[in-house]
Design an enzyme around this catalytic site. Structure first.
Site, PDB file in Angstrom:
ATOM      1  N   SER A  21      13.677  21.556  62.264  1.00 28.51           N
ATOM      2  CA  SER A  21      13.297  20.685  63.375  1.00 28.51           C
ATOM      3  C   SER A  21      11.777  20.552  63.397  1.00 28.51           C
ATOM      4  O   SER A  21      11.074  21.320  62.753  1.00 28.51           O
ATOM      5  CB  SER A  21      13.758  21.300  64.699  1.00 28.51           C
ATOM      6  OG  SER A  21      15.155  21.506  64.675  1.00 28.51           O
ATOM      7  N   CYS A  22      11.293  19.605  64.172  1.00 28.33           N
ATOM      8  CA  CYS A  22       9.860  19.370  64.317  1.00 28.33           C
ATOM      9  C   CYS A  22       9.132  20.673  64.669  1.00 28.33           C
ATOM     10  O   CYS A  22       9.604  21.381  65.557  1.00 28.33           O
ATOM     11  CB  CYS A  22       9.633  18.343  65.421  1.00 28.33           C
ATOM     12  SG  CYS A  22       7.910  17.981  65.754  1.00 28.33           S
ATOM     13  N   PRO A  23       8.063  21.056  64.011  1.00 26.16           N
ATOM     14  CA  PRO A  23       7.303  20.291  63.003  1.00 26.16           C
ATOM     15  C   PRO A  23       7.670  20.640  61.564  1.00 26.16           C
ATOM     16  O   PRO A  23       6.869  20.395  60.664  1.00 26.16           O
ATOM     17  CB  PRO A  23       5.868  20.727  63.307  1.00 26.16           C
ATOM     18  CG  PRO A  23       6.012  22.182  63.674  1.00 26.16           C
ATOM     19  CD  PRO A  23       7.339  22.287  64.385  1.00 26.16           C
TER      20      PRO A  23
END
Lengths: 82, 139
Positions: A21-23
């Site tokens: 997931s981000c980042p």
């Protein structure tokens, strides 16, 4: 580049960041860009919606060329040139 | 061109806010920013060796703590210590433990804290650093 051009584009390196997931995908792109030469093409696979907007901005800041994104089923193929 | 600089006054010792800090650090690392983190009061608790991996406290929406922690696992989100470590490997990140905060939690020596911490310092160091920062955050 057009979607048709992206479909025929051969990346010099592909990094699969679909499990993060981000980042995560952005950091995967940063690591991978250090492993290719100037002029070569990097493909980032990401299932994270934010990444498709982050990578063009990141390219702009870092002086890389964002080539475009292909939308696949449940993930994106994001292309950039170092 | 010199790297841009981020300073972070990290007060929270809660995994929700520490996880958010880790996400922001990832963004800073992607952009090769220089980062200085000042670990204040409750964050010093989270940085103690015996607490870093066992502390599951959340600061907000506390009635959904279990759901929040389960979601982090489901999304394969790195533990905040791992996110901080990744950022340290990718860009210039210095982590300073506030001397006063350390004492509050019986941490007098650098060795009392996880190895992410670089030194123990006073608030003057933060003021000087924050004055020169392009972005300054309090979490």
């Amino acid at each position: 580049m057009t979607q048709e051009e992206l479909l025929t584009l051969k990346a010099d390196k592909t990094v699969d960041a679909r499990g993060t997931s981000c980042p995560g995908p952005l950091l995967a792109a940063k690591k991978a860009i250090g492993e290719i030469e100037k002029g070569q093409i990097l493909e980032v696979l990401s299932a994270d919606e934010g990444t498709r907007r982050d990578i063009p901005k990141w390219c702009n800041k870092k002086g890389f060329e964002y080539l475009g994104t292909l939308e696949e089923s449940g993930y994106y193929r994001i292309f950039l040139k170092k | 061109m010199a790297n841009k600089k981020l300073t972070l006054a990290l007060f929270s010792g809660s995994v929700d806010k520490l996880t958010a800090a880790g996400v922001i650090l990832g963004g800073a690392a992607a952009e090769d920013m220089d980062v200085e983190i000042f670990v204040l009061l409750q964050a010093a608790f989270a940085f103690k060796k015996e607490n870093a991996l066992t502390n599951n406290r959340v600061a907000e929406i506390t009635d959904k703590q279990d759901e929040f922690l389960a979601s982090l696992k489901r999304l394969n989100a790195p533990h905040w210590t791992e996110a901080f470590r990744n950022a340290k490997e990718m860009t210039n990140v210095k982590i300073h433990i506030c001397g006063f905060a350390g004492k509050v939690w019986n941490g007098e020596k650098l060795d009392d804290f996880i190895d992410l911490a670089d030194d123990i310092c006073g608030i003057g160091e933060y003021m000087t650093s924050a004055e020169q920062a392009d972005i300054n955050l309090f979490i």
